[in-house]
Design a protein around this motif. Structure first.
Motif, PDB file in Angstrom:
ATOM      1  N   LEU A   5      77.548 -53.497 -98.123  1.00 46.16           N
ATOM      2  CA  LEU A   5      76.728 -54.693 -98.293  1.00 46.16           C
ATOM      3  C   LEU A   5      75.359 -54.474 -97.660  1.00 46.16           C
ATOM      4  O   LEU A   5      75.246 -53.916 -96.579  1.00 46.16           O
ATOM      5  CB  LEU A   5      77.415 -55.902 -97.644  1.00 46.16           C
ATOM      6  N   GLN A   6      74.335 -54.942 -98.330  1.00 48.08           N
ATOM      7  CA  GLN A   6      72.960 -54.868 -97.813  1.00 48.08           C
ATOM      8  C   GLN A   6      72.363 -56.263 -97.855  1.00 48.08           C
ATOM      9  O   GLN A   6      72.212 -56.853 -98.919  1.00 48.08           O
ATOM     10  CB  GLN A   6      72.122 -53.897 -98.638  1.00 48.08           C
ATOM     11  N   ILE A   7      72.038 -56.785 -96.681  1.00 53.34           N
ATOM     12  CA  ILE A   7      71.551 -58.165 -96.586  1.00 53.34           C
ATOM     13  C   ILE A   7      70.192 -58.304 -97.277  1.00 53.34           C
ATOM     14  O   ILE A   7      69.274 -57.522 -97.041  1.00 53.34           O
ATOM     15  CB  ILE A   7      71.429 -58.606 -95.116  1.00 53.34           C
ATOM     16  N   GLN A   8      70.098 -59.301 -98.135  1.00 52.46           N
ATOM     17  CA  GLN A   8      68.845 -59.610 -98.821  1.00 52.46           C
ATOM     18  C   GLN A   8      68.176 -60.856 -98.249  1.00 52.46           C
ATOM     19  O   GLN A   8      66.957 -60.973 -98.262  1.00 52.46           O
ATOM     20  CB  GLN A   8      69.119 -59.839-100.313  1.00 52.46           C
ATOM     21  N   GLN A   9      68.999 -61.784 -97.750  1.00 55.82           N
ATOM     22  CA  GLN A   9      68.467 -63.064 -97.278  1.00 55.82           C
ATOM     23  C   GLN A   9      69.427 -63.649 -96.259  1.00 55.82           C
ATOM     24  O   GLN A   9      70.646 -63.463 -96.362  1.00 55.82           O
ATOM     25  CB  GLN A   9      68.308 -64.020 -98.473  1.00 55.82           C
ATOM     26  N   LEU A  10      68.877 -64.328 -95.262  1.00 55.38           N
ATOM     27  CA  LEU A  10      69.727 -65.029 -94.291  1.00 55.38           C
ATOM     28  C   LEU A  10      69.187 -66.422 -94.049  1.00 55.38           C
ATOM     29  O   LEU A  10      67.996 -66.679 -94.185  1.00 55.38           O
ATOM     30  CB  LEU A  10      69.847 -64.242 -92.979  1.00 55.38           C
ATOM     31  N   ASN A  11      70.102 -67.297 -93.686  1.00 53.54           N
ATOM     32  CA  ASN A  11      69.716 -68.675 -93.397  1.00 53.54           C
ATOM     33  C   ASN A  11      70.564 -69.200 -92.247  1.00 53.54           C
ATOM     34  O   ASN A  11      71.788 -69.062 -92.253  1.00 53.54           O
ATOM     35  CB  ASN A  11      69.923 -69.558 -94.627  1.00 53.54           C
ATOM     36  N   VAL A  12      69.899 -69.755 -91.241  1.00 57.27           N
ATOM     37  CA  VAL A  12      70.589 -70.365 -90.111  1.00 57.27           C
ATOM     38  C   VAL A  12      70.345 -71.867 -90.150  1.00 57.27           C
ATOM     39  O   VAL A  12      69.210 -72.311 -90.265  1.00 57.27           O
ATOM     40  CB  VAL A  12      70.088 -69.799 -88.762  1.00 57.27           C
ATOM     41  N   GLU A  13      71.431 -72.623 -90.107  1.00 60.41           N
ATOM     42  CA  GLU A  13      71.347 -74.070 -89.952  1.00 60.41           C
ATOM     43  C   GLU A  13      72.329 -74.463 -88.862  1.00 60.41           C
ATOM     44  O   GLU A  13      73.045 -73.606 -88.334  1.00 60.41           O
ATOM     45  CB  GLU A  13      71.665 -74.773 -91.273  1.00 60.41           C
ATOM     46  N   ALA A  14      72.354 -75.710 -88.507  1.00 59.73           N
ATOM     47  CA  ALA A  14      73.206 -76.152 -87.398  1.00 59.73           C
ATOM     48  C   ALA A  14      74.656 -75.746 -87.649  1.00 59.73           C
ATOM     49  O   ALA A  14      75.294 -76.227 -88.583  1.00 59.73           O
ATOM     50  CB  ALA A  14      73.100 -77.661 -87.226  1.00 59.73           C
ATOM     51  N   GLY A  15      75.144 -74.813 -86.836  1.00 67.58           N
ATOM     52  CA  GLY A  15      76.546 -74.415 -86.891  1.00 67.58           C
ATOM     53  C   GLY A  15      76.910 -73.380 -87.921  1.00 67.58           C
ATOM     54  O   GLY A  15      78.048 -72.913 -87.950  1.00 67.58           O
ATOM     55  N   LEU A  16      75.976 -72.972 -88.800  1.00 61.74           N
ATOM     56  CA  LEU A  16      76.308 -72.049 -89.889  1.00 61.74           C
ATOM     57  C   LEU A  16      75.264 -70.940 -90.043  1.00 61.74           C
ATOM     58  O   LEU A  16      74.060 -71.184 -89.951  1.00 61.74           O
ATOM     59  CB  LEU A  16      76.409 -72.792 -91.227  1.00 61.74           C
ATOM     60  N   LEU A  17      75.756 -69.721 -90.298  1.00 66.59           N
ATOM     61  CA  LEU A  17      74.909 -68.590 -90.654  1.00 66.59           C
ATOM     62  C   LEU A  17      75.354 -68.107 -92.037  1.00 66.59           C
ATOM     63  O   LEU A  17      76.521 -67.754 -92.232  1.00 66.59           O
ATOM     64  CB  LEU A  17      75.062 -67.453 -89.634  1.00 66.59           C
TER      65      LEU A  17
END
Length: 246
Positions: free
Chosen positions: A221-233
């Motif tokens: 797997l190669q990460i393309q995008q990440l998002n952090v919100e309250a309690g979740l990655l």
């Protein structure tokens, strides 16, 4: 619209791959595999797509991912093996993956035996001296601001003293696309913790957030995008499958 009935070949491959993936897991809340093809295509070694959808997957190192979805398309397979319910790839298959980790998942990882052993006997430089530290406990928070907060207790062996590290940082995809690194470290107002210990903890956090920890057999797997919100990655990644689990 009524979905067409799936062929016995598709269903057989679904079950074989599902069982093979399950063998790599300590536990799972749910796991399904869906193979899309037609009997004539299968006889010619062609599969439209394979979708893997799991929730609450716990891997061998006691690392948990709340959701993992992988879909690969336009797959070329050995037709003879496929007719007997096995997928043997003629070449790599490409697709997309999505992994969701909760705050609880990340804290579980920090406290797993697999990661805990990586948090012992770390060497750091301070005032020209080499110190040996053990990171004894880590609490992670995923903030609505898109940042990650880490709060840790550290034992300095040479002085037998405990120190605390607390900071927030912005997660970024590392250069290789395999892990999440922590950048732009910020401390609470009017406080500054040991920069040497902060660097050591941030580096170990990147190891916890290494997507290779969550790969299945034959998959990268190669990460393309990440998002952090309250309690979740949430991590969206490019998936490359060279073989399906057996």
């Amino acid at each position: 619209m009524i979905q067409p009935e799936r062929s016995l070949g598709e269903q057989a491959i679904d079950k074989v791959v599902e069982i093979a993936i399950s063998s790599q897991l300590d536990e799972s809340e749910s796991l399904s595999v869906n193979v899309e093809t037609q009997p004539m295509q299968l006889a010619q070694g062609e599969v439209d797509s394979v979708t893997i959808d799991g929730e609450g997957l716990v891997l061998k190192q006691d690392l948990r991912v709340a959701q993992l979805q992988v879909k690969v398309n336009d797959i070329s397979v050995n037709p003879l093996s496929a007719m007997f319910g096995k997928i043997e790839l003629n070449g790599p298959a490409m697709g997309a993956a999505r992994a969701v980790l909760t705050e609880s998942d990340i804290n579980r990882a920090f406290n797993s035996a697999y990661i805990s052993q990586k948090l012992r006997e770390l060497k750091v430089k301070r005032d020209g001296k080499t110190l040996t530290i053990d990171i004894q406990s880590v609490q992670c928070q995923l903030l609505s601001s898109g940042k990650i907060a880490l709060d840790a207790q550290v034992l300095v062996r040479e002085t037998d003293s405990q120190e605390r590290i607390y900071f927030t940082a912005k997660p970024q995809i590392d250069a290789g696309g395999c892990a999440v690194s922590l950048q732009d470290v910020e401390y609470p107002e009017n406080q500054e913790f040991s920069p040497d210990l902060t660097v050591a903890l941030a580096a170990k956090a990147s190891e916890v957030l290494d997507l290779r920890n969550f790969e299945l057999e034959g998959m990268s797997l190669q990460i393309q995008q990440l998002n952090v919100e309250a309690g979740l990655l949430t991590l969206n990644a490019l998936a490359k499958v060279v073989k399906f689990p057996t």
